[in-house]
Design a protein around this motif. Structure first.
Motif, PDB file in Angstrom:
ATOM      1  N   GLY A 443       0.841  -1.189   0.000  1.00 55.91           N
ATOM      2  CA  GLY A 443       0.000   0.000   0.000  1.00 55.91           C
ATOM      3  C   GLY A 443       0.873   1.235   0.000  1.00 55.91           C
ATOM      4  O   GLY A 443       2.056   1.189  -0.344  1.00 55.91           O
ATOM      5  N   THR A 444       0.311   2.352   0.389  1.00 59.30           N
ATOM      6  CA  THR A 444       1.076   3.595   0.416  1.00 59.30           C
ATOM      7  C   THR A 444       1.759   3.766   1.765  1.00 59.30           C
ATOM      8  O   THR A 444       1.417   3.111   2.756  1.00 59.30           O
ATOM      9  CB  THR A 444       0.168   4.809   0.162  1.00 59.30           C
ATOM     10  OG1 THR A 444      -0.749   4.943   1.260  1.00 59.30           O
ATOM     11  CG2 THR A 444      -0.612   4.648  -1.134  1.00 59.30           C
ATOM     12  N   LEU A 445       2.737   4.673   1.782  1.00 59.81           N
ATOM     13  CA  LEU A 445       3.416   4.984   3.035  1.00 59.81           C
ATOM     14  C   LEU A 445       2.435   5.573   4.037  1.00 59.81           C
ATOM     15  O   LEU A 445       2.484   5.254   5.238  1.00 59.81           O
ATOM     16  CB  LEU A 445       4.555   5.970   2.765  1.00 59.81           C
ATOM     17  CG  LEU A 445       5.405   6.382   3.967  1.00 59.81           C
ATOM     18  CD1 LEU A 445       6.030   5.177   4.639  1.00 59.81           C
ATOM     19  CD2 LEU A 445       6.489   7.373   3.528  1.00 59.81           C
ATOM     20  N   ARG A 446       1.515   6.402   3.567  1.00 59.06           N
ATOM     21  CA  ARG A 446       0.520   6.998   4.459  1.00 59.06           C
ATOM     22  C   ARG A 446      -0.341   5.909   5.116  1.00 59.06           C
ATOM     23  O   ARG A 446      -0.596   5.946   6.314  1.00 59.06           O
ATOM     24  CB  ARG A 446      -0.373   7.965   3.674  1.00 59.06           C
ATOM     25  CG  ARG A 446      -1.425   8.683   4.551  1.00 59.06           C
ATOM     26  CD  ARG A 446      -2.419   9.433   3.685  1.00 59.06           C
ATOM     27  NE  ARG A 446      -1.759  10.408   2.844  1.00 59.06           N
ATOM     28  CZ  ARG A 446      -1.445  11.644   3.229  1.00 59.06           C
ATOM     29  NH1 ARG A 446      -1.733  12.037   4.459  1.00 59.06           N
ATOM     30  NH2 ARG A 446      -0.846  12.476   2.394  1.00 59.06           N
ATOM     31  N   VAL A 474      10.238  11.061   2.861  1.00 68.18           N
ATOM     32  CA  VAL A 474       9.001  11.487   2.202  1.00 68.18           C
ATOM     33  C   VAL A 474       9.294  12.566   1.161  1.00 68.18           C
ATOM     34  O   VAL A 474       8.705  12.570   0.072  1.00 68.18           O
ATOM     35  CB  VAL A 474       8.000  12.008   3.252  1.00 68.18           C
ATOM     36  CG1 VAL A 474       6.773  12.616   2.581  1.00 68.18           C
ATOM     37  CG2 VAL A 474       7.596  10.890   4.193  1.00 68.18           C
ATOM     38  N   ALA A 475      10.233  13.446   1.463  1.00 65.31           N
ATOM     39  CA  ALA A 475      10.554  14.543   0.547  1.00 65.31           C
ATOM     40  C   ALA A 475      11.116  14.042  -0.781  1.00 65.31           C
ATOM     41  O   ALA A 475      10.886  14.657  -1.826  1.00 65.31           O
ATOM     42  CB  ALA A 475      11.542  15.503   1.206  1.00 65.31           C
ATOM     43  N   ARG A 476      11.815  12.914  -0.759  1.00 57.93           N
ATOM     44  CA  ARG A 476      12.419  12.455  -2.015  1.00 57.93           C
ATOM     45  C   ARG A 476      11.574  11.404  -2.752  1.00 57.93           C
ATOM     46  O   ARG A 476      11.893  11.027  -3.861  1.00 57.93           O
ATOM     47  CB  ARG A 476      13.810  11.890  -1.757  1.00 57.93           C
ATOM     48  CG  ARG A 476      13.871  10.562  -1.039  1.00 57.93           C
ATOM     49  CD  ARG A 476      15.295   9.993  -1.078  1.00 57.93           C
ATOM     50  NE  ARG A 476      15.388   8.680  -0.490  1.00 57.93           N
ATOM     51  CZ  ARG A 476      15.648   8.425   0.776  1.00 57.93           C
ATOM     52  NH1 ARG A 476      15.854   9.443   1.602  1.00 57.93           N
ATOM     53  NH2 ARG A 476      15.693   7.179   1.219  1.00 57.93           N
ATOM     54  N   LEU A 477      10.495  10.935  -2.119  1.00 56.14           N
ATOM     55  CA  LEU A 477       9.621   9.978  -2.791  1.00 56.14           C
ATOM     56  C   LEU A 477       8.796  10.683  -3.869  1.00 56.14           C
ATOM     57  O   LEU A 477       8.371  11.829  -3.679  1.00 56.14           O
ATOM     58  CB  LEU A 477       8.685   9.301  -1.785  1.00 56.14           C
ATOM     59  CG  LEU A 477       9.346   8.340  -0.792  1.00 56.14           C
ATOM     60  CD1 LEU A 477       8.323   7.824   0.223  1.00 56.14           C
ATOM     61  CD2 LEU A 477       9.987   7.167  -1.527  1.00 56.14           C
ATOM     62  N   THR A 483       3.124   7.437  -1.926  1.00 56.28           N
ATOM     63  CA  THR A 483       3.944   6.527  -2.724  1.00 56.28           C
ATOM     64  C   THR A 483       3.695   5.088  -2.285  1.00 56.28           C
ATOM     65  O   THR A 483       3.658   4.786  -1.093  1.00 56.28           O
ATOM     66  CB  THR A 483       5.435   6.860  -2.554  1.00 56.28           C
ATOM     67  OG1 THR A 483       5.655   8.207  -2.970  1.00 56.28           O
ATOM     68  CG2 THR A 483       6.297   5.920  -3.396  1.00 56.28           C
ATOM     69  N   LEU A 484       3.529   4.209  -3.249  1.00 54.44           N
ATOM     70  CA  LEU A 484       3.363   2.786  -2.946  1.00 54.44           C
ATOM     71  C   LEU A 484       4.698   2.212  -2.482  1.00 54.44           C
ATOM     72  O   LEU A 484       5.730   2.449  -3.108  1.00 54.44           O
ATOM     73  CB  LEU A 484       2.863   2.026  -4.180  1.00 54.44           C
ATOM     74  CG  LEU A 484       1.456   2.396  -4.670  1.00 54.44           C
ATOM     75  CD1 LEU A 484       1.158   1.697  -6.001  1.00 54.44           C
ATOM     76  CD2 LEU A 484       0.405   2.016  -3.634  1.00 54.44           C
ATOM     77  N   VAL A 485       4.671   1.436  -1.409  1.00 52.42           N
ATOM     78  CA  VAL A 485       5.919   0.909  -0.830  1.00 52.42           C
ATOM     79  C   VAL A 485       6.227  -0.514  -1.304  1.00 52.42           C
ATOM     80  O   VAL A 485       7.267  -1.059  -0.950  1.00 52.42           O
ATOM     81  CB  VAL A 485       5.857   0.937   0.713  1.00 52.42           C
ATOM     82  CG1 VAL A 485       5.745   2.371   1.206  1.00 52.42           C
ATOM     83  CG2 VAL A 485       4.704   0.084   1.239  1.00 52.42           C
ATOM     84  N   GLY A 486       5.323  -1.111  -2.095  1.00 50.14           N
ATOM     85  CA  GLY A 486       5.585  -2.443  -2.626  1.00 50.14           C
ATOM     86  C   GLY A 486       5.196  -3.551  -1.660  1.00 50.14           C
ATOM     87  O   GLY A 486       4.855  -3.304  -0.498  1.00 50.14           O
ATOM     88  N   HIS A 487       5.272  -4.770  -2.160  1.00 47.84           N
ATOM     89  CA  HIS A 487       4.927  -5.939  -1.345  1.00 47.84           C
ATOM     90  C   HIS A 487       5.885  -6.045  -0.160  1.00 47.84           C
ATOM     91  O   HIS A 487       7.096  -6.101  -0.320  1.00 47.84           O
ATOM     92  CB  HIS A 487       5.015  -7.201  -2.210  1.00 47.84           C
ATOM     93  CG  HIS A 487       4.766  -8.470  -1.457  1.00 47.84           C
ATOM     94  ND1 HIS A 487       3.559  -8.749  -0.847  1.00 47.84           N
ATOM     95  CD2 HIS A 487       5.566  -9.553  -1.208  1.00 47.84           C
ATOM     96  CE1 HIS A 487       3.614  -9.922  -0.265  1.00 47.84           C
ATOM     97  NE2 HIS A 487       4.815 -10.436  -0.460  1.00 47.84           N
ATOM     98  N   ARG A 488       5.306  -6.018   1.048  1.00 48.92           N
ATOM     99  CA  ARG A 488       6.080  -6.068   2.285  1.00 48.92           C
ATOM    100  C   ARG A 488       7.131  -4.956   2.361  1.00 48.92           C
ATOM    101  O   ARG A 488       8.203  -5.134   2.929  1.00 48.92           O
ATOM    102  CB  ARG A 488       6.741  -7.434   2.451  1.00 48.92           C
ATOM    103  CG  ARG A 488       5.744  -8.583   2.575  1.00 48.92           C
ATOM    104  CD  ARG A 488       6.406  -9.878   2.961  1.00 48.92           C
ATOM    105  NE  ARG A 488       5.418 -10.942   3.149  1.00 48.92           N
ATOM    106  CZ  ARG A 488       5.711 -12.172   3.559  1.00 48.92           C
ATOM    107  NH1 ARG A 488       6.962 -12.490   3.829  1.00 48.92           N
ATOM    108  NH2 ARG A 488       4.774 -13.077   3.691  1.00 48.92           N
TER     109      ARG A 488
END
Length: 596
Positions: A443-446, A474-477, A483-488
């Protein structure tokens, strides 16, 4: 009752026929009106087909007498149209109801599986549990509606056809029923084989999910180890087992279907031979023989429906058995003790205290104790550290505080009250927990940060990002917090995942913060930052830390040294270096004290 389990630990005890039918009725009951509607439509459609042989007899009689056949032809056409329309309506009603049954089963099962006790999830592989939600519930689609109605329709139409055939000629009816009875006996012997093969096939499908989940859970390790072929072989072995059981089931199903078709064809030949002789002798007119032969062919459909319904019932029974066993797994809500006691007094604010009193614990009766009469106290506020060699039982302390497992002896108290007297929502809402592997969800970082505190404000979120030094991340994402963080959390580094887990716990404003190896994946700079974060948190709440790196806890208010499931010493860093040999050895090994 005999019980069995597969190597994964999943129970494979078959349900009794009565229990299976009761469970099946439980799925059908909320939709009984629409099922009855579908049955009525199917019966009307079947009635149209059942009357066609009689209309054909009337047509032949009129042709023989030279009368007009227009009305008969129109009647036959109307019967065909009527049967088609009502069959289509029945099919739609039943398919829609079947999807509703599957949805209800999945909702119930998902709601239960996500509330299972940790011990159950540890015992049964997640892949097997997932297959019960996906493939097993799919098998309910047919057996709870379509095949149920199909079987009932087949039985009613079979009885109706037999009555009409008896009216036409009882002798030919006796010949037909004699042949069908032989085929019915053969089919009855085959049905249990179908059920057994289906259940074994569904278990193998669960094994496929388990093996895939195992491989994807350590995907980088698989590739780094060059183990792709070996893991492929493991998954393919499970797929091969599913294929073997599926083929075995298909064999028995084919045999059952072939038996009823063969019986109908044999009955047709017998009726043709004996009926021809009766026509030749003048016992019956040729129109009766034609109508009777049409009824023999008509029997193909209701008999096939009954065989198919019985076959699908066996498949559905296997699925119902696996689903029911999953629904019987113990959940936290069901296992709560002393649930009727009032909630602990006092507001859910301020630091919490924790006390272990002679706590013993083992995962299962046949396994050795993890804790042996463990006693220590964590006062409200400040930092308490748990240290000791691997296997000492440090992380188990957290599992017992959170009630992931129940003590087998002694008591765990929070704010002076046994944690078993707390409701789980209230207990866990007071605790922030950072696991050793710091999991991050897809999911997202949020979404990850708000996972434990969905109502946190944007200001709270900003403050926690700054405290955990995630604001620079967060500033560089590319999409910031979205931003999606990917699977696990595959798109984050190990240290970033750990800081996200710490931020998630702190955002909950816990009264008790549990940190399990919170700095294990951090570099020296970030470790120092996290130490500052933890030290600040300890001024606001109670912090309980499990640590292998003693450098992170030398400033703790108290340190509990554990070894082999026991507490061997409690004190500050300086006190323990002087008093306890194990702690002094650990400190010297990590260059925190001069080596003697």
């Amino acid at each position: 009752m005999n019980t069995a389990s597969d190597p994964s630990g999943a129970d494979t005890t078959p349900l009794s026929a009565r229990a299976t039918f009761r469970a099946l009725y439980g799925y059908v009951r909320p939709h009984r009106r629409t099922v009855v509607l579908g049955l009525l439509c199917a019966l009307v459609g079947a009635a149209g087909g059942m009357l066609q042989p009689l209309a054909t007899k009337a047509l032949v009689d009129r042709l023989s007498s030279g009368q007009t056949i227009t009305a008969i032809v129109l009647s036959l056409t109307a019967l065909v149209l009527l049967g088609t329309v009502f069959e289509a309506l029945s099919g739609y009603v039943l398919e829609r109801t079947a999807e509703s049954v599957v949805l209800a089963a999945r909702r119930s099962l998902i709601g239960r599986l996500l509330r299972l006790r940790i011990a159950e999830v540890d015992r049964i592989p997640p892949g097997d549990l997932m297959s019960r939600v996906t493939s097993d519930t799919t098998l309910l689609r047919a057996v709870t509606t379509r095949e149920l109605v199909s079987g009932a329709t087949g039985l009613v139409t079979l009885v109706g056809a037999v009555v009409l055939m008896a009216v036409l000629d009882p002798v030919l009816l006796g010949v037909t029923l004699g042949v069908l009875a032989l085929a019915g006996g053969a089919v009855a012997l085959v049905m249990p084989k179908i059920s057994e093969a289906t259940e074994r096939s569904q278990e193998a499908v669960g094994a496929i999910s388990t093996e895939l989940e195992r491989a994807f859970g350590a995907y980088r390790t698989v590739k780094a180890s060059g183990a792709e072929e070996r893991e492929t072989a493991r998954v393919m072995a499970a797929a091969q087992r599913a294929w073997q059981h599926g083929v075995r089931g298909a064999k028995w199903q084919a045999l059952a279907r072939s038996a009823d078709v063969f019986a109908i064809e044999l009955a047709f030949l017998a009726v043709l031979a004996i009926g021809g002789a009766r026509v030749a002798s003048g016992a019956i007119p040729v129109s009766t023989l034609i109508a009777f032969l049409l009824y023999v062919f008509y029997l193909i459909e209701p008999v096939s429906r009954l065989v198919e319904a019985a076959s699908q019932y066996q498949e559905g029974a296997a699925a119902i058995s696996r689903i029911t066993r999953a629904q019987q797994l113990s959940t936290e809500h069901r296992d709560l003790r002393r649930l009727t006691l009032p909630a602990p007094a006092g507001p859910d604010t301020g630091p919490a205290s924790v006390r272990f009193e002679q706590v013993s614990f083992r995962y299962r009766p046949e396994l050795p104790d993890i804790h042996r009469e463990v006693s220590f106290e964590v006062p409200a506020g400040g930092m308490t550290a748990l240290v000791g060699p691997s296997g000492a039982g440090k992380s188990t302390v957290f599992a017992l505080v959170e009630r992931f497992h129940e003590v087998t002896g002694g008591r765990v108290l929070m704010d002076g009250r046994d944690v078993r007297d707390w409701s789980l929502p209230r207990l866990r809402s007071s605790v922030g927990y950072v696991e050793q592997d710091a999991p991050v969800l897809a999911g997202t970082l949020r979404e990850n940060l708000l996972f434990a505190a969905p109502d946190a404000s944007e200001q709270d979120l900003h403050d926690i990002l700054v405290r955990t030094r995630l604001d620079t991340l967060v500033a560089r994402l590319p999409d910031g917090l979205d931003t999606l963080v990917g699977h696990r959390g595959s798109k984050l580094s190990g240290g970033e995942r750990q800081r996200v887990a710490i931020a998630r716990a702190l955002l909950r404003r816990p009264r008790l913060l549990l940190l399990d190896e919170a700095t294990s994946q951090l570099d020296a700079v970030n470790e120092l930052a996290v130490r500052d974060i933890v030290a600040q948190a300890a001024r606001e709440t109670t912090v309980l830390v499990v640590a292998h790196r003693l450098s992170t806890v030398t400033g703790a208010d108290r340190i509990v040294v554990m070894d082999a499931g026991r507490v061997r010493a409690v004190g500050t860093h300086a006190e323990l270096v002087e008093r306890d040999g194990l702690y002094a050895e650990l400190a010297a090994t990590q260059l925190l004290t001069p080596t003697p």
